[in-house]
Design an enzyme around this catalytic site. Structure first.
Site, mmCIF file in Angstrom:
data_model
loop_
_atom_site.group_PDB
_atom_site.id
_atom_site.type_symbol
_atom_site.label_atom_id
_atom_site.label_comp_id
_atom_site.label_asym_id
_atom_site.label_seq_id
_atom_site.Cartn_x
_atom_site.Cartn_y
_atom_site.Cartn_z
ATOM 1 N N LYS A 1 -18.142 -5.071 -0.550
ATOM 2 C CA LYS A 1 -17.158 -4.188 -1.198
ATOM 3 C C LYS A 1 -15.732 -4.700 -0.959
ATOM 4 O O LYS A 1 -14.932 -4.796 -1.891
ATOM 5 C CB LYS A 1 -17.286 -2.763 -0.621
ATOM 6 C CG LYS A 1 -16.129 -1.861 -0.977
ATOM 7 C CD LYS A 1 -16.289 -0.466 -0.418
ATOM 8 C CE LYS A 1 -15.752 -0.251 0.970
ATOM 9 N NZ LYS A 1 -14.310 -0.093 1.130
ATOM 10 N N ASN A 2 -15.424 -5.029 0.306
ATOM 11 C CA ASN A 2 -14.034 -5.346 0.623
ATOM 12 C C ASN A 2 -13.606 -6.746 0.176
ATOM 13 O O ASN A 2 -12.452 -7.136 0.347
ATOM 14 C CB ASN A 2 -13.767 -5.131 2.117
ATOM 15 C CG ASN A 2 -13.786 -3.643 2.455
ATOM 16 O OD1 ASN A 2 -13.697 -2.797 1.550
ATOM 17 N ND2 ASN A 2 -13.916 -3.308 3.725
ATOM 18 N N ARG B 1 -8.978 2.994 -2.051
ATOM 19 C CA ARG B 1 -7.888 2.376 -1.301
ATOM 20 C C ARG B 1 -7.455 1.057 -1.959
ATOM 21 O O ARG B 1 -6.290 0.770 -2.140
ATOM 22 C CB ARG B 1 -8.390 2.092 0.118
ATOM 23 C CG ARG B 1 -7.345 1.640 1.063
ATOM 24 C CD ARG B 1 -6.692 2.823 1.690
ATOM 25 N NE ARG B 1 -5.432 2.486 2.289
ATOM 26 C CZ ARG B 1 -4.403 3.308 2.288
ATOM 27 N NH1 ARG B 1 -4.478 4.480 1.712
ATOM 28 N NH2 ARG B 1 -3.290 2.955 2.876
ATOM 29 N N CYS C 1 -10.787 6.440 2.175
ATOM 30 C CA CYS C 1 -11.330 7.275 3.250
ATOM 31 C C CYS C 1 -10.211 7.805 4.156
ATOM 32 O O CYS C 1 -9.285 7.056 4.497
ATOM 33 C CB CYS C 1 -12.317 6.459 4.082
ATOM 34 S SG CYS C 1 -13.834 6.112 3.183
ATOM 35 N N ARG D 1 -2.894 5.670 7.496
ATOM 36 C CA ARG D 1 -2.974 4.564 6.544
ATOM 37 C C ARG D 1 -1.709 4.391 5.684
ATOM 38 O O ARG D 1 -1.772 4.449 4.449
ATOM 39 C CB ARG D 1 -4.218 4.705 5.655
ATOM 40 C CG ARG D 1 -5.490 4.866 6.447
ATOM 41 C CD ARG D 1 -6.723 4.810 5.588
ATOM 42 N NE ARG D 1 -7.152 3.443 5.328
ATOM 43 C CZ ARG D 1 -8.224 3.124 4.601
ATOM 44 N NH1 ARG D 1 -8.943 4.079 4.060
ATOM 45 N NH2 ARG D 1 -8.567 1.868 4.412
ATOM 46 N N ASP E 1 3.533 0.654 4.685
ATOM 47 C CA ASP E 1 4.861 0.114 4.993
ATOM 48 C C ASP E 1 4.883 -1.408 5.125
ATOM 49 O O ASP E 1 5.871 -2.053 4.773
ATOM 50 C CB ASP E 1 5.421 0.787 6.266
ATOM 51 C CG ASP E 1 4.468 0.648 7.444
ATOM 52 O OD1 ASP E 1 3.250 0.857 7.256
ATOM 53 O OD2 ASP E 1 4.918 0.292 8.546
ATOM 54 N N ASP F 1 -15.309 -1.036 10.862
ATOM 55 C CA ASP F 1 -16.241 -0.479 9.868
ATOM 56 C C ASP F 1 -17.657 -0.302 10.436
ATOM 57 O O ASP F 1 -18.462 0.446 9.885
ATOM 58 C CB ASP F 1 -16.325 -1.397 8.634
ATOM 59 C CG ASP F 1 -15.040 -1.390 7.830
ATOM 60 O OD1 ASP F 1 -14.207 -0.491 8.044
ATOM 61 O OD2 ASP F 1 -14.861 -2.284 6.984
ATOM 62 N N ILE G 1 -8.273 0.713 15.627
ATOM 63 C CA ILE G 1 -7.666 0.403 14.314
ATOM 64 C C ILE G 1 -7.290 1.664 13.539
ATOM 65 O O ILE G 1 -6.154 1.802 13.084
ATOM 66 C CB ILE G 1 -8.615 -0.473 13.441
ATOM 67 C CG1 ILE G 1 -9.197 -1.645 14.236
ATOM 68 C CG2 ILE G 1 -7.914 -0.929 12.164
ATOM 69 C CD1 ILE G 1 -8.307 -2.822 14.484
HETATM 70 N N1 EPU Z 1 -1.363 -0.162 8.628
HETATM 71 C C1 EPU Z 1 -0.048 0.243 8.695
HETATM 72 N N2 EPU Z 1 0.783 -0.087 7.656
HETATM 73 C C2 EPU Z 1 0.345 -0.796 6.571
HETATM 74 C C3 EPU Z 1 -1.000 -1.219 6.522
HETATM 75 C C4 EPU Z 1 -1.843 -0.880 7.575
HETATM 76 O O1 EPU Z 1 0.372 0.896 9.646
HETATM 77 O O2 EPU Z 1 1.165 -1.071 5.674
HETATM 78 C C5 EPU Z 1 -2.256 0.211 9.730
HETATM 79 C C6 EPU Z 1 -3.422 1.098 9.258
HETATM 80 O O3 EPU Z 1 -3.041 2.466 9.188
HETATM 81 C C7 EPU Z 1 -4.475 0.813 10.285
HETATM 82 C C8 EPU Z 1 -4.227 -0.664 10.639
HETATM 83 O O4 EPU Z 1 -2.898 -0.965 10.212
HETATM 84 O O5 EPU Z 1 -4.257 1.595 11.412
HETATM 85 C C9 EPU Z 1 -5.168 -1.643 9.965
HETATM 86 O O6 EPU Z 1 -5.188 -1.427 8.549
HETATM 87 P P1 EPU Z 1 -5.522 -2.595 7.521
HETATM 88 O O7 EPU Z 1 -4.384 -2.693 6.570
HETATM 89 O O8 EPU Z 1 -5.922 -3.812 8.260
HETATM 90 O O9 EPU Z 1 -6.790 -2.022 6.764
HETATM 91 P P2 EPU Z 1 -6.914 -1.648 5.242
HETATM 92 O O10 EPU Z 1 -6.440 -2.751 4.382
HETATM 93 O O11 EPU Z 1 -6.364 -0.270 5.022
HETATM 94 C C10 EPU Z 1 -9.293 -2.730 5.020
HETATM 95 C C11 EPU Z 1 -10.594 -2.232 4.456
HETATM 96 C C12 EPU Z 1 -11.176 -1.229 5.431
HETATM 97 C C13 EPU Z 1 -11.396 -1.905 6.777
HETATM 98 C C14 EPU Z 1 -10.079 -2.519 7.283
HETATM 99 C C15 EPU Z 1 -10.264 -3.338 8.545
HETATM 100 C C16 EPU Z 1 -10.334 -2.332 2.049
HETATM 101 C C17 EPU Z 1 -10.105 -1.623 0.784
HETATM 102 N N3 EPU Z 1 -10.339 -1.608 3.169
HETATM 103 O O12 EPU Z 1 -8.482 -1.565 5.143
HETATM 104 O O13 EPU Z 1 -12.436 -0.834 4.898
HETATM 105 O O14 EPU Z 1 -11.824 -0.951 7.703
HETATM 106 O O15 EPU Z 1 -9.511 -3.369 6.267
HETATM 107 O O16 EPU Z 1 -11.233 -4.309 8.369
HETATM 108 O O17 EPU Z 1 -10.541 -3.538 2.057
HETATM 109 C C18 EPU Z 1 -14.295 0.556 4.757
HETATM 110 O O18 EPU Z 1 -14.838 -0.367 4.129
HETATM 111 O O19 EPU Z 1 -14.916 1.584 5.131
HETATM 112 C C19 EPU Z 1 -12.883 0.441 5.077
HETATM 113 C C20 EPU Z 1 -12.152 1.464 5.500
#
Ligand code: EPU
Length: 421
Positions: free
Chosen positions: A22-23, A92, A116, A121, A124, A302, A324
């Site tokens: 998915k990701n 997302r 989710c 999330r 910024d 995850d 995370i």
């Molecule tokens: N964060 C910030 N600011 C930002 C971006 C992220 O503070 O601008 C924080 C988040 O709130 C979190 C941490 O940084 O606490 C890590 O977030 P990250 O950006 O790495 O994750 P994401 O892009 O929101 C993706 C996957 C997630 C997976 C994570 C980590 C997608 C659509 N989502 O999320 O997938 O858990 O990376 O591998 O690719 C899932 O599949 O269930 C899922 C949630």
């Protein structure tokens, strides 16, 4: 809304084939808009997040054909349109369209993404990168508008924190800059798959440790074929299902991407064997574990909820720390409500393994907690209802069909929403 009924305690056995990730699929589909010509994806997962994105691409006047696991995207007629769609809110990964639009059209108007509810999330870090690249943005209620106000040719940016989403999005927007160096990035296996795809469609992007470098290159018009990499979280979900219920062979796995969780299972004395693309497991009770989620190659967040369920059935005490997503702890509240000896202190959980967990009705609140509940139900005795099955369908292809094929007893039924709820 849809619910499922699972009859737990059944011996599951057979082979499960893992689908595309998915990701990776979500950013790959967004990135396909950057290709000149047609793109053919193989191993594309049939999940509802992909369906939502396909509806967005069709709204943008792309031609998308999806048959089996092969998807052909032709963006010859792609048009700029504001992304004020419910589909963007439902997931997302729609935020990857921001970066892609900034490179293609120098602007983007979009409803803020959903996904989710596992933490605050914020976006910024994405916005920091866009700003440093010469884009200005305003947020009005739940709509963000971004436009280019400065043409920058050479740039070096350091992202303020490690983020999977922000690294990909900054890379997408950064393709509009002639020479870009992006520091402090985080490309997990799925992100690396996207990087490979961008190189296939002609972009000069290279990663050295956590530094990404992009240089302008003329793109060629040709048909690109790309295989979506297998889903490591799905692979681990069926691995744990096998350890809880019977004997499973899990195929189409890139085990090199899940070395740490596999090693943890071996060290905890679970009956598991694997080679480069297959895992074989037998029902077994292992020792307690110590898990701390970390960015790749650390333990993946995850997989934390499904490991939580395995620990609840283990022989001893486990300690799990989520670093995370601050709210990804719902499964432990569920287990506690079911009488499991769980202690939750901020983001650290102590969980005592038990031999039996009784449950009859469970509620899914997000994708990974939802599938963890399904594992719990298959390991329990008797009939268990799980509400909000649609969360699981967002990221698990054909879950019902796959578990039925290995002897699982699961039945789906739709529930009419209550009025005024
Ligand atoms: N964060 C910030 N600011 C930002 C971006 C992220 O503070 O601008 C924080 C988040 O709130 C979190 C941490 O940084 O606490 C890590 O977030 P990250 O950006 O790495 O994750 P994401 O892009 O929101 C993706 C996957 C997630 C997976 C994570 C980590 C997608 C659509 N989502 O999320 O997938 O858990 O990376 O591998 O690719 C899932 O599949 O269930 C899922 C949630």
């Amino acid at each position: 809304m849809s619910n499922v009924e699972i009859i737990g305690g059944t011996h599951l056995h057979g082979t499960v084939k893992v689908s595309g990730a998915k990701n990776a699929a979500i950013p790959l589909l967004c990135a396909s808009l950057l290709a000149r010509g047609k793109v053919l994806f193989r191993n594309m997962p049939k999940i509802t997040d992909v369906d939502s994105l396909v509806r967005i691409l069709k709204y943008l006047e792309c031609d998308v054909k999806f048959k089996g696991h092969t998807m052909l995207v032709d963006n010859t007629n792609l048009k700029y349109k504001p992304l004020l769609l419910t589909e963007c809110k439902q997931m997302r990964g729609s935020y990857y369209l921001m970066g892609v639009f900034l490179t293609l059209f120098s602007k983007c108007e979009m409803v803020l993404p959903g996904g989710c509810k596992i933490g605050k999330r914020p976006i910024d870090i994405h916005l920091q990168a866009f700003k440093e690249m010469g884009f200005q943005y305003v947020i009005n209620e739940d709509v963000i508008s971004i436009v280019k106000h400065e043409d920058i040719k050479n740039l070096e940016i350091t992202l303020k924190n490690k983020s999977v989403g922000a690294s990909l999005n900054a890379m997408f927007a950064g393709l509009s800059i002639d020479n870009l160096t992006l520091r402090n990035t985080l490309f997990e296996p799925e992100g690396r798959d996207v990087l490979l795809f961008l190189r296939q469609i002609g972009y000069d992007v290279h990663l050295q440790e956590d530094v990404l470098v992009h240089k302008t290159k003329k793109l060629e018009l040709k048909l690109i074929k790309h295989n979506v990499l297998p889903d490591r979280v799905e692979a681990m979900t069926y691995t744990i299902l096998g350890l809880l219920t019977g004997k499973l062979r899990i195929q189409n796995v890139a085990t090199k991407d899940i070395e740490l969780p596999l090693k943890l299972l071996e060290e905890s004395d679970y009956a598991i064997k694997y080679n480069s693309n297959e895992i074989i497991v037998n029902k077994s009770k292992g020792n307690g574990m110590r898990i701390k989620t970390e960015v790749y190659p650390g333990f993946p967040t995850d997989m934390q909820p499904i490991f939580g369920v395995l620990c609840a059935y283990s022989k001893a005490t486990s300690i799990i720390e989520e670093t995370i997503f601050e709210n990804r702890l719902q499964i432990y509240h569920d287990l506690k409500d079911l009488g499991v000896d769980v202690n939750i202190e901020t983001s650290t959980i102590t969980i005592q393994g038990q031999s039996e967990i009784e449950c009859t009705k469970l509620t899914a609140c997000d994708l990974r907690q939802g599938v963890a509940l399904a594992l719990l139900a298959f390991a329990a005795k008797g009939t268990v209802q799980i509400e909000n099955f649609e969360y699981i369908e967002r990221g698990y292809e054909d879950f019902i069909h796959k578990v039925t094929a290995i002897g699982g007893k699961i039945k789906q039924y739709d529930v009419l929403p209550l009025q005024n709820k």
